[in-house]
Design a protein around this motif. Structure first.
Motif, PDB file in Angstrom:
ATOM      1  N   ASN A  55      60.644  16.626  63.630  1.00 40.06           N
ATOM      2  CA  ASN A  55      60.091  16.186  64.381  1.00 40.06           C
ATOM      3  C   ASN A  55      60.137  14.363  64.491  1.00 40.06           C
ATOM      4  O   ASN A  55      59.196  13.668  64.345  1.00 40.06           O
ATOM      5  CB  ASN A  55      58.321  16.385  64.727  1.00 40.06           C
ATOM      6  CG  ASN A  55      58.126  17.710  65.304  1.00 40.06           C
ATOM      7  OD1 ASN A  55      59.016  18.061  66.078  1.00 40.06           O
ATOM      8  ND2 ASN A  55      57.175  18.218  64.860  1.00 40.06           N
ATOM      9  N   GLN A  80      56.708  12.130  64.858  1.00 44.21           N
ATOM     10  CA  GLN A  80      55.395  12.525  65.610  1.00 44.21           C
ATOM     11  C   GLN A  80      54.746  13.213  64.481  1.00 44.21           C
ATOM     12  O   GLN A  80      54.957  14.648  63.860  1.00 44.21           O
ATOM     13  CB  GLN A  80      55.663  13.615  66.526  1.00 44.21           C
ATOM     14  CG  GLN A  80      56.217  12.730  67.708  1.00 44.21           C
ATOM     15  CD  GLN A  80      56.730  13.565  68.919  1.00 44.21           C
ATOM     16  OE1 GLN A  80      57.253  14.402  68.964  1.00 44.21           O
ATOM     17  NE2 GLN A  80      56.133  13.052  69.980  1.00 44.21           N
ATOM     18  N   SER A 206      53.945  11.974  74.405  1.00 43.85           N
ATOM     19  CA  SER A 206      55.223  12.322  75.034  1.00 43.85           C
ATOM     20  C   SER A 206      55.044  12.737  76.641  1.00 43.85           C
ATOM     21  O   SER A 206      55.979  12.997  77.339  1.00 43.85           O
ATOM     22  CB  SER A 206      56.054  13.198  74.259  1.00 43.85           C
ATOM     23  OG  SER A 206      55.252  14.277  73.932  1.00 43.85           O
ATOM     24  N   GLU A 207      53.768  12.905  77.063  1.00 41.52           N
ATOM     25  CA  GLU A 207      53.277  13.238  78.505  1.00 41.52           C
ATOM     26  C   GLU A 207      52.497  12.062  78.909  1.00 41.52           C
ATOM     27  O   GLU A 207      51.865  11.353  78.108  1.00 41.52           O
ATOM     28  CB  GLU A 207      52.680  14.435  78.612  1.00 41.52           C
ATOM     29  CG  GLU A 207      53.267  15.592  77.932  1.00 41.52           C
ATOM     30  CD  GLU A 207      54.654  16.256  79.025  1.00 41.52           C
ATOM     31  OE1 GLU A 207      54.441  15.794  80.209  1.00 41.52           O
ATOM     32  OE2 GLU A 207      55.414  16.776  78.223  1.00 41.52           O
ATOM     33  N   ALA A 226      56.274   5.843  73.968  1.00 45.32           N
ATOM     34  CA  ALA A 226      57.259   6.725  74.713  1.00 45.32           C
ATOM     35  C   ALA A 226      58.642   5.975  74.599  1.00 45.32           C
ATOM     36  O   ALA A 226      59.212   5.286  75.549  1.00 45.32           O
ATOM     37  CB  ALA A 226      56.796   6.834  76.189  1.00 45.32           C
ATOM     38  N   CYS A 227      59.302   6.034  73.549  1.00 48.31           N
ATOM     39  CA  CYS A 227      60.678   5.342  73.268  1.00 48.31           C
ATOM     40  C   CYS A 227      61.803   6.249  73.328  1.00 48.31           C
ATOM     41  O   CYS A 227      62.893   6.116  72.792  1.00 48.31           O
ATOM     42  CB  CYS A 227      60.619   4.597  72.000  1.00 48.31           C
ATOM     43  SG  CYS A 227      60.147   5.741  70.696  1.00 48.31           S
ATOM     44  N   ARG A 228      61.524   7.691  74.043  1.00 56.14           N
ATOM     45  CA  ARG A 228      62.714   8.409  74.056  1.00 56.14           C
ATOM     46  C   ARG A 228      62.970   8.522  75.609  1.00 56.14           C
ATOM     47  O   ARG A 228      61.977   8.628  76.222  1.00 56.14           O
ATOM     48  CB  ARG A 228      62.436   9.942  73.379  1.00 56.14           C
ATOM     49  CG  ARG A 228      62.346   9.705  71.997  1.00 56.14           C
ATOM     50  CD  ARG A 228      63.463   9.177  71.188  1.00 56.14           C
ATOM     51  NE  ARG A 228      64.627   9.884  71.509  1.00 56.14           N
ATOM     52  CZ  ARG A 228      66.026   9.442  71.631  1.00 56.14           C
ATOM     53  NH1 ARG A 228      66.153   8.080  71.575  1.00 56.14           N
ATOM     54  NH2 ARG A 228      66.837  10.066  71.820  1.00 56.14           N
ATOM     55  N   ASP A 230      62.924  11.360  77.149  1.00 56.29           N
ATOM     56  CA  ASP A 230      62.375  12.346  77.843  1.00 56.29           C
ATOM     57  C   ASP A 230      60.682  12.252  77.570  1.00 56.29           C
ATOM     58  O   ASP A 230      60.095  13.275  77.747  1.00 56.29           O
ATOM     59  CB  ASP A 230      62.726  13.810  77.632  1.00 56.29           C
ATOM     60  CG  ASP A 230      62.938  13.885  75.798  1.00 56.29           C
ATOM     61  OD1 ASP A 230      62.769  12.962  75.284  1.00 56.29           O
ATOM     62  OD2 ASP A 230      63.194  15.039  75.565  1.00 56.29           O
ATOM     63  N   TRP A 231      60.370  11.094  76.996  1.00 54.71           N
ATOM     64  CA  TRP A 231      58.963  10.795  76.676  1.00 54.71           C
ATOM     65  C   TRP A 231      58.069   9.878  77.745  1.00 54.71           C
ATOM     66  O   TRP A 231      58.821   8.918  78.226  1.00 54.71           O
ATOM     67  CB  TRP A 231      58.659  10.139  75.299  1.00 54.71           C
ATOM     68  CG  TRP A 231      59.148  11.129  74.435  1.00 54.71           C
ATOM     69  CD1 TRP A 231      59.664  12.277  74.095  1.00 54.71           C
ATOM     70  CD2 TRP A 231      58.862  10.680  72.979  1.00 54.71           C
ATOM     71  NE1 TRP A 231      59.789  12.882  72.991  1.00 54.71           N
ATOM     72  CE2 TRP A 231      59.394  12.260  72.238  1.00 54.71           C
ATOM     73  CE3 TRP A 231      58.463   9.764  72.120  1.00 54.71           C
ATOM     74  CZ2 TRP A 231      59.553  11.866  70.725  1.00 54.71           C
ATOM     75  CZ3 TRP A 231      58.796   9.917  70.842  1.00 54.71           C
ATOM     76  CH2 TRP A 231      59.146  10.943  70.070  1.00 54.71           C
ATOM     77  N   ARG A 232      56.885  10.128  77.909  1.00 53.53           N
ATOM     78  CA  ARG A 232      56.372   9.309  79.108  1.00 53.53           C
ATOM     79  C   ARG A 232      54.807   8.895  78.396  1.00 53.53           C
ATOM     80  O   ARG A 232      54.214   9.633  77.327  1.00 53.53           O
ATOM     81  CB  ARG A 232      55.970  10.271  80.023  1.00 53.53           C
ATOM     82  CG  ARG A 232      57.075  10.708  80.832  1.00 53.53           C
ATOM     83  CD  ARG A 232      57.793  10.057  81.638  1.00 53.53           C
ATOM     84  NE  ARG A 232      57.251   9.089  82.496  1.00 53.53           N
ATOM     85  CZ  ARG A 232      57.252   9.628  83.883  1.00 53.53           C
ATOM     86  NH1 ARG A 232      57.622  10.473  84.483  1.00 53.53           N
ATOM     87  NH2 ARG A 232      56.551   8.618  84.940  1.00 53.53           N
ATOM     88  N   GLU A 233      54.323   7.716  78.812  1.00 56.14           N
ATOM     89  CA  GLU A 233      53.030   7.389  78.675  1.00 56.14           C
ATOM     90  C   GLU A 233      52.348   7.074  79.947  1.00 56.14           C
ATOM     91  O   GLU A 233      51.079   7.222  80.237  1.00 56.14           O
ATOM     92  CB  GLU A 233      53.049   6.196  77.634  1.00 56.14           C
ATOM     93  CG  GLU A 233      52.939   6.182  76.201  1.00 56.14           C
ATOM     94  CD  GLU A 233      52.630   4.862  75.546  1.00 56.14           C
ATOM     95  OE1 GLU A 233      53.050   3.708  75.801  1.00 56.14           O
ATOM     96  OE2 GLU A 233      51.778   5.204  74.502  1.00 56.14           O
ATOM     97  N   GLY A 257      61.836   7.180  79.048  1.00 55.91           N
ATOM     98  CA  GLY A 257      61.565   8.360  79.853  1.00 55.91           C
ATOM     99  C   GLY A 257      60.589   7.688  81.138  1.00 55.91           C
ATOM    100  O   GLY A 257      60.568   8.204  82.149  1.00 55.91           O
TER     101      GLY A 257
END
Ligand SMILES: NC(=O)C1=CN([C@@H]2O[C@H](COP(=O)(O)OP(=O)(O)OC[C@H]3O[C@@H](n4cnc5c(N)ncnc54)[C@H](O)[C@@H]3O)[C@@H](O)[C@H]2O)C=CC1
Ligand SMILES: O=C(O)C1=NCCCC1
Length: 312
Positions: A55, A80, A206-207, A226-228, A230-233, A257
């Protein structure tokens, strides 16, 4: 024969890096970066190697600032972690080189640089975009970035109220117990952000955790996690309704993301506002999406070395 590189640990780096010195250097370098003059600054988008079994990720962040004579790279890992893990999620080392001859002049801890320069850049975004007479600061998360953001935001601005939310309430209390000033621990993100003028999101989520319907119109969000891709904040509503600023357009398109998946339009880079080529829309709801840049590490490391050299 060249001298051996200077070796600086986290304590030394922290001691040699003040927000007072850092903020003007970051403003200047981000303004220069946004002019895209490759004879002055070269900074490719971060190379990222996923370490799926654990991870984690390894990021390599080189930068060359010709006029300042700075050649630098940071190597950073981010993992993570399970809540309450004693290991930091972000760990880094920064190398400075002699640009003329190519040898390494300094090897220093990058954790303190990463914490301080990221928070200082968010403070620059708040200076430009937060509503006039902002009273309430809210920090989501209680880790390294939450702490550096608390330090610089309460230093530079004059908030009447500071709130913090963390996934585990106990971690928020631990965070607050380490601080000098009063901070209100909130039990939900909604409670923490309702009515806030400035919101910092500094989590490993990540969501989405922050929803546009809770954010006061005109508020400023400094989004650090959220630095990828497919990741969200932040949710789609917030991303689509806010005026979105970024540190680097290329970085945001490759790594965020929140931007890629929401389809939000980037209005401007922070450096473009500093340069005066785009306006700061302070009266609107604004999001500054931060991914982190090699040039920020480069000017920070140079400051650390200058300070250290002045003492030795
Ligand atoms: N924009 C930039 O330049 C930088 C961004 N970062 C990012 O900032 C974020 C925070 O980094 P650090 O403070 O170093 O990490 P940290 O591990 O010290 O703190 C992370 C915080 O996020 C919380 N968290 C973790 N997973 C969560 C989830 N699913 N939902 C809600 N909260 C969650 C933890 O409880 C903790 O409070 C990370 O996403 C990191 O990748 C880190 C360095 C630079
Ligand atoms: O800029 C950095 O340094 C980082 N950005 C995102 C995640 C970890 C480190």
């Amino acid at each position: 024969m060249t001298d051996s590189p200077v070796l600086l640990n986290k304590h030394e780096v922290e001691r040699c890096l003040s927000y007072e010195d850092l903020i003007p250097r970051l403003e200047s370098v981000m303004g220069k970066f946004s002019k895209r003059d490759s004879s002055e600054i070269i900074q490719p988008v971060r190379s990222v190697v996923p370490i799926a079994q654990h991870n984690g990720f390894l990021g390599v962040m080189p930068a060359y600032l010709a006029a300042e004579g700075i050649l630098c790279t940071k190597m950073v890992t981010f993992y993570q972690r399970a809540e309450g893990s004693s290991l930091p999620s972000t760990q880094a080392t920064v190398l400075l080189f002699d640009p003329e001859h190519g040898h390494v002049t300094a090897i220093m801890d990058g954790e303190a640089i990463t914490a301080k320069r990221t928070a200082a850049v968010s403070a620059i975004s708040a200076k430009l975009f937060m509503p006039a007479l902002s009273k309430v600061l809210c920090i989501l998360g209680s880790g390294q970035q939450a702490r550096s953001h608390y330090d610089v935001f309460t230093n530079v601005f004059n908030f009447k109220e500071v709130r913090v939310w963390s996934r585990r309430r106990e971690m928020a209390h631990r965070f607050v117990n380490d601080l000098q000033g009063p901070v209100r621990v909130c039990s939900s993100v909604k409670e923490a952000v309702t009515g806030a003028d400035v919101i910092v999101t500094a989590t490993g989520a990540s969501e989405p955790i922050l929803f546009g319907e809770w954010v006061k119109s005109g508020a400023h969000v400094a989004a650090v996690g959220a630095c990828r891709p497919d990741w969200r904040e932040l949710d789609d509503v917030l991303m689509r309704e806010a005026v979105v600023y970024v540190d680097s357009r290329e970085g945001a398109t490759a790594e965020s993301g929140d931007i890629v998946l929401s389809g939000a339009q980037v209005f401007a880079e922070l450096g473009e506002v500093i340069n005066g080529s785009f306006p700061a829309q302070r009266e609107k709801t604004t999001v500054f999406k931060s991914l982190g840049m090699g040039i920020q590490d480069a000017v920070s490391a140079k400051l650390v070395l200058e300070k250290w050299n002045s003492e030795h």
